[in-house]
Design a protein around this motif. Structure first.
Motif, PDB file in Angstrom:
ATOM      1  N   ASN A  41       0.855  -1.184   0.000  1.00 35.71           N
ATOM      2  CA  ASN A  41       0.000   0.000   0.000  1.00 35.71           C
ATOM      3  C   ASN A  41       0.893   1.236   0.000  1.00 35.71           C
ATOM      4  OD1 ASN A  41      -1.800   2.074   0.408  1.00 35.71           O
ATOM      5  ND2 ASN A  41      -2.938   1.045   2.041  1.00 35.71           N
ATOM      6  N   PHE A  43       0.376   4.293  -0.409  1.00 35.88           N
ATOM      7  CA  PHE A  43      -0.093   5.495   0.273  1.00 35.88           C
ATOM      8  C   PHE A  43       0.453   5.577   1.693  1.00 35.88           C
ATOM      9  CE2 PHE A  43      -3.440   4.694  -2.914  1.00 35.88           C
ATOM     10  CZ  PHE A  43      -3.399   5.908  -3.584  1.00 35.88           C
ATOM     11  N   TYR A  44       0.622   4.436   2.327  1.00 35.17           N
ATOM     12  CA  TYR A  44       1.144   4.384   3.700  1.00 35.17           C
ATOM     13  C   TYR A  44       2.589   3.905   3.754  1.00 35.17           C
ATOM     14  CZ  TYR A  44      -3.446   5.101   5.881  1.00 35.17           C
ATOM     15  OH  TYR A  44      -4.641   5.634   6.305  1.00 35.17           O
ATOM     16  N   PRO A  48       3.269   6.635  -2.853  1.00 40.94           N
ATOM     17  CA  PRO A  48       1.835   6.843  -3.103  1.00 40.94           C
ATOM     18  C   PRO A  48       1.363   6.550  -4.521  1.00 40.94           C
ATOM     19  CG  PRO A  48       2.766   8.681  -1.872  1.00 40.94           C
ATOM     20  CD  PRO A  48       3.916   7.847  -2.319  1.00 40.94           C
ATOM     21  N   ASP A  49       2.287   6.450  -5.464  1.00 38.63           N
ATOM     22  CA  ASP A  49       1.884   6.199  -6.851  1.00 38.63           C
ATOM     23  C   ASP A  49       1.537   4.743  -7.116  1.00 38.63           C
ATOM     24  OD1 ASP A  49       2.240   8.822  -7.504  1.00 38.63           O
ATOM     25  OD2 ASP A  49       4.201   8.554  -8.452  1.00 38.63           O
ATOM     26  N   TYR A  64      -1.118   4.986  -9.739  1.00 43.60           N
ATOM     27  CA  TYR A  64      -1.790   6.251  -9.448  1.00 43.60           C
ATOM     28  C   TYR A  64      -0.971   7.466  -9.918  1.00 43.60           C
ATOM     29  CZ  TYR A  64      -5.014   3.666  -6.441  1.00 43.60           C
ATOM     30  OH  TYR A  64      -5.960   2.799  -5.965  1.00 43.60           O
ATOM     31  N   GLY A 313       4.002   6.793   5.642  1.00 40.63           N
ATOM     32  CA  GLY A 313       3.110   7.871   5.243  1.00 40.63           C
ATOM     33  C   GLY A 313       2.005   8.067   6.266  1.00 40.63           C
TER      34      GLY A 313
END
Length: 336
Positions: A41, A43-44, A48-49, A64, A313
């Protein structure tokens, strides 16, 4: 996008998940490889992509990034295939891709996408390229387990059912009757496939393809009530019948379904608005409980591996007392 900066993060994420993987989450061990899990993951976990999921033997890469790079994705794919040679197929979902096909998934390697997964002994039908997501939400795994443990003999209404996994879990737990409603007949057909995979009877009247607002009005008009109502709406939607806005109007939706719940029943509410803090959502729930006819029984956490095991993150808003922006609450219901 730089694979050299991603590499140590992936290495750490995989190592932690291999340690965590056990009888309750055996996707990375054994030989069957029928389970589903979030492998990384970003994002964490520092990138984040990128998000990586596994559905049985299929790798799903979610890109992303603002400017997708095929060379970068190829490096990611090669790395994961080398670490997990049993993966037979991979697809790429490009969030900012120019076509719906790219957003829903294009083939990276292999030829046959898995069409089912196994979670706690229950089979769920999946269609990995039917939508931008993968048709089966990994963040509600613990809720599915809760439903199998608490719905024996109960009548259940699953609204905004999508592909029906929550209703399947309730029926697997011995629910006497499960009705699933969703605007999309295509999504509900996948719910029927899940019933068939498990040998459960398919009663067509229990799969209602209808907008939430007229469906609820229909149940009220027929004085039909349930022991459990699940409300798991999208973040935002608008039809000719009404609007869903989880950031600003979650209380209104909950009040819509309250009259459908039997005395002593339960309301399961899910709010996945990332910009709504956990405390703000709890304020809404506490306000609903002031009249004494609702009370918060428990909060269901999102699986830790879904959030990320090597967290560097921070979430956009603080989800506490929930552990993720997918905020799941079980409420007890009293009636006059």
């Amino acid at each position: 996008m730089n694979f050299d900066s991603l590499h140590p993060l992936l290495e750490k994420a995989l190592a932690l998940r291999l340690v965590q993987s056990n009888a309750s989450n055996p996707a990375l061990h054994g030989t069957s490889h029928e389970e589903a899990l979030r492998l990384f993951n970003g994002f964490y976990e520092g990138y984040p992509d990128l998000v990586l999921d596994i559905y049985a033997g299929t790798l799903v890469i979610h890109d992303y990034s603002e400017t997708p790079s095929s060379a970068f994705i190829q490096s990611v794919s090669d790395y994961i295939r080398n670490a997990m040679p049993w993966l037979h197929t991979g697809i790429l979902k490009t969030r900012n891709g120019p076509t719906q096909k790219e957003k829903r998934g294009t083939l990276l390697f292999g030829s046959t996408l898995d069409s089912k997964v196994n979670e706690y002994g229950i089979r769920y039908a999946i269609d990995l390229t039917m939508n931008r997501d993968s048709s089966f939400y990994l963040d509600t795994k613990n809720l599915r387990k809760w439903l199998t443990e608490n719905m024996r003999g109960k009548s259940v209404l699953n609204t905004f059912a999508y592909t029906g996994s929550l209703g399947v879990a309730a029926f697997a737990g011995g629910a006497a009757n499960v009705i699933q409603t969703d605007l999309s007949r295509q999504f509900l057909n996948l719910a029927k496939d899940s019933f068939a995979l498990n040998g459960y009877p398919i009663q067509k009247q229990n799969f209602i393809a209808q907008d939430f607002f007229p469906a609820i009005a229909r149940f009220k008009a027929g004085k039909q009530t349930f022991d459990c109502v699940i409300i798991d709406p999208p973040f935002f939607s608008s039809t000719s019948h009404g609007k869903v806005d989880l950031l600003h109007e979650s209380e209104r939706l909950i009040n819509k379904v309250r009259p459908l719940i039997n005395d002593g029943g339960v309301l399961i509410t899910i709010n996945n608005a990332v910009f709504l803090s956990g405390e703000d959502y709890m304020t809404t729930l506490r306000s609903l409980c002031k009249d004494g006819y609702l009370s918060i029984r428990e909060l269901i956490p999102v699986p830790e591996d879904f959030i990320g095991l090597n967290r560097v993150g921070k979430p956009i808003t603080d989800p506490a007392p929930f552990n993720h922006s997918t905020k799941i609450a079980i409420l007890d219901v009293k009636r006059k």
